[in-house]
Enzyme design. Sequence first.
Site, PDB file in Angstrom:
ATOM      1  N   ASP A 193      -0.134  -0.617 -20.428  1.00  0.00           N
ATOM      2  CA  ASP A 193      -0.234  -1.598 -19.323  1.00  0.00           C
ATOM      3  C   ASP A 193      -1.655  -1.428 -18.710  1.00  0.00           C
ATOM      4  O   ASP A 193      -2.313  -0.658 -18.377  1.00  0.00           O
ATOM      5  CB  ASP A 193       0.728  -0.622 -18.346  1.00  0.00           C
ATOM      6  CG  ASP A 193       0.761  -1.620 -16.937  1.00  0.00           C
ATOM      7  OD1 ASP A 193       0.178  -2.511 -16.713  1.00  0.00           O
ATOM      8  OD2 ASP A 193       1.819  -1.596 -16.268  1.00  0.00           O
ATOM      9  N   TYR A 218      -2.781 -10.943 -11.248  1.00  0.00           N
ATOM     10  CA  TYR A 218      -3.175 -11.192  -9.970  1.00  0.00           C
ATOM     11  C   TYR A 218      -4.468 -10.308  -9.394  1.00  0.00           C
ATOM     12  O   TYR A 218      -4.646 -10.167  -8.303  1.00  0.00           O
ATOM     13  CB  TYR A 218      -1.960 -11.267  -8.762  1.00  0.00           C
ATOM     14  CG  TYR A 218      -1.147 -10.162  -9.006  1.00  0.00           C
ATOM     15  CD1 TYR A 218      -1.485  -8.916  -8.286  1.00  0.00           C
ATOM     16  CD2 TYR A 218       0.202 -10.351  -9.356  1.00  0.00           C
ATOM     17  CE1 TYR A 218      -0.686  -7.986  -8.330  1.00  0.00           C
ATOM     18  CE2 TYR A 218       1.135  -9.215  -9.663  1.00  0.00           C
ATOM     19  CZ  TYR A 218       0.550  -8.082  -8.930  1.00  0.00           C
ATOM     20  OH  TYR A 218       1.635  -7.020  -9.107  1.00  0.00           O
ATOM     21  N   LYS A 219      -4.609  -9.411 -10.209  1.00  0.00           N
ATOM     22  CA  LYS A 219      -5.490  -8.075  -9.758  1.00  0.00           C
ATOM     23  C   LYS A 219      -6.964  -8.744 -10.384  1.00  0.00           C
ATOM     24  O   LYS A 219      -7.330 -10.104  -9.622  1.00  0.00           O
ATOM     25  CB  LYS A 219      -5.049  -7.055 -10.384  1.00  0.00           C
ATOM     26  CG  LYS A 219      -3.943  -6.232  -9.662  1.00  0.00           C
ATOM     27  CD  LYS A 219      -3.380  -5.041 -10.430  1.00  0.00           C
ATOM     28  CE  LYS A 219      -2.075  -4.580  -9.754  1.00  0.00           C
ATOM     29  NZ  LYS A 219      -1.276  -3.832 -10.355  1.00  0.00           N
ATOM     30  N   ARG A 363      -8.848   4.257  -1.495  1.00  0.00           N
ATOM     31  CA  ARG A 363      -8.953   3.397  -2.466  1.00  0.00           C
ATOM     32  C   ARG A 363      -9.837   2.150  -2.368  1.00  0.00           C
ATOM     33  O   ARG A 363      -9.529   1.546  -1.171  1.00  0.00           O
ATOM     34  CB  ARG A 363      -7.843   3.132  -3.417  1.00  0.00           C
ATOM     35  CG  ARG A 363      -7.886   3.005  -4.766  1.00  0.00           C
ATOM     36  CD  ARG A 363      -6.575   2.392  -5.427  1.00  0.00           C
ATOM     37  NE  ARG A 363      -6.406   1.146  -5.131  1.00  0.00           N
ATOM     38  CZ  ARG A 363      -5.301   0.206  -5.589  1.00  0.00           C
ATOM     39  NH1 ARG A 363      -4.578   0.725  -6.595  1.00  0.00           N
ATOM     40  NH2 ARG A 363      -4.784  -0.922  -4.997  1.00  0.00           N
TER      41      ARG A 363
HETATM   42  C1  LIG Z   1      -0.053  -3.851 -10.236  1.00  0.00           C
HETATM   43  C2  LIG Z   1       0.734  -3.183 -11.546  1.00  0.00           C
HETATM   44  C3  LIG Z   1       1.890  -3.622 -11.861  1.00  0.00           C
HETATM   45  C4  LIG Z   1       2.704  -4.821 -11.096  1.00  0.00           C
HETATM   46  O1  LIG Z   1       3.989  -4.999 -11.503  1.00  0.00           O
HETATM   47  P1  LIG Z   1       4.549  -6.335 -11.101  1.00  0.00           P
HETATM   48  O2  LIG Z   1       5.747  -6.431 -11.988  1.00  0.00           O
HETATM   49  O3  LIG Z   1       3.427  -7.278 -10.962  1.00  0.00           O
HETATM   50  O4  LIG Z   1       4.827  -6.056  -9.500  1.00  0.00           O
HETATM   51  C5  LIG Z   1       2.498  -2.795 -12.658  1.00  0.00           C
HETATM   52  N1  LIG Z   1       2.059  -1.881 -13.365  1.00  0.00           N
HETATM   53  C6  LIG Z   1       0.650  -1.504 -13.111  1.00  0.00           C
HETATM   54  C7  LIG Z   1       0.197  -0.231 -13.769  1.00  0.00           C
HETATM   55  C8  LIG Z   1      -0.067  -2.025 -12.030  1.00  0.00           C
HETATM   56  O5  LIG Z   1      -1.007  -1.447 -11.579  1.00  0.00           O
END
Ligand SMILES: *Cc1c(COP(=O)(O)O)cnc(C)c1O
Length: 399
Positions: A193, A218-219, A363
């Site tokens: 991930d 979106y990050k 953070r």
């Molecule tokens: C932000 C994040 C997600 C987000 O999952 P969504 O399905 O977009 O809500 C998942 N895994 C990690 C490690 C994240 O940091």
Amino acid sequence: MTIEQARARDAADPLRHLRDRFVLPEGVIYLDGNSLGALPRATIDAGRDMIEHQWGERLIRSWTEGWMASPARIGGKIARWIGAAPEEVIAADSVSVNLFKFIVAALRHDPARRVVLSEAGNFPTDLHIAEGAVACVPGASLRVVERDALGDALDGDVALLLLSHVHYKTAERFDMGAWTRRAHYAGALVCWDLSHSVGAIPVDLAAAGADCAVGCGYKFLNGGPGAPAFLYVAHRHQAAWGNPLSGWMGHAEPFAFADAYAPGAGMERWRSGTPSMLAMGALEAALDAMADVDPAALEAKSAALFDMFAEAGDALGLECIVPRKADARGSHIAFRHPQAEAVMRQLIAQGVIGDFRTPDVLRFGLTPAYTGFEDIARATQMLGALLAPADCTAGPASV
Ligand SMILES: *Cc1c(COP(=O)(O)O)cnc(C)c1O
């Protein structure tokens, strides 16, 4: 470091010009690009074109004029950020949904192995989705252990090792190559991930020999709130693996309107339903806005921002929970503090936007494309001023 010294560092920063590509509101120091990336200026015009022209004027014709091809096209633009070939990546759905696809696919791929292994304290959705996914596969189970027990837990029952490359709280980074080799030695597949690494630090899935990966739009990719996520499958697995959410958009011929499912070629099969084109358009505009940027340059800037923040944190007597070694962390800094929630609330009220994470973590995201050294100097000054009265060991703010 004084504000003047920080300004001089900004002036000498080879990436400084990138800041102008983003909308950064007056009076705000934005240190939360790892939760929601800032708005790229180009997205405003792209969004208008998407709504007024592509939707408003071209209507249904837009599907054949670019929309149908957009998930693969956008995947191709993400590929350079993650060490993948363009045809190994596709944009679709959310990270959560894509995790489900890969967990079930991996369990179906090797029916002799029934365990999905992950880390305690991993991002909640990764564990929640894994819990739900194993419940859909007869005999499957989820094994969650602390990081230092992962090696021992990686036995002959493990079908899939599911890890976040960079931890959302501590920013700890797994050695992707080493852990991929370990998993393969144990006969398991790995799903990475990349949500907290893509767009901020270099990722090389090919060099690591990774099997599959998901990541967030979106990050650090700045694709907009709820932007589409992406999936990666290494070439060598693409023909054999199937998407359990076998929707019509992943069909070999969606417009044949057949009753029976036939998986699309390559990454196309990892689509499920109709993509949200307004969101796809915003993600693509954000990727285009960063297309000329070298991920290695971003990593270097991130490291410099971190070092400056860490030095100020040390001077304030704060407990940093992020590894100091640059290649062992992602692109945020975090401190443990007993009043973390109240401190962050006050910081945000003063225009410094970071995050509180339970139970006691402050953070701060360091987005190398638009975070400046002056931002860090000012933010740490304000943090020092907030902490000074309560914490007499720290002394006055020293930035
Ligand atoms: C932000 C994040 C997600 C987000 O999952 P969504 O399905 O977009 O809500 C998942 N895994 C990690 C490690 C994240 O940091």
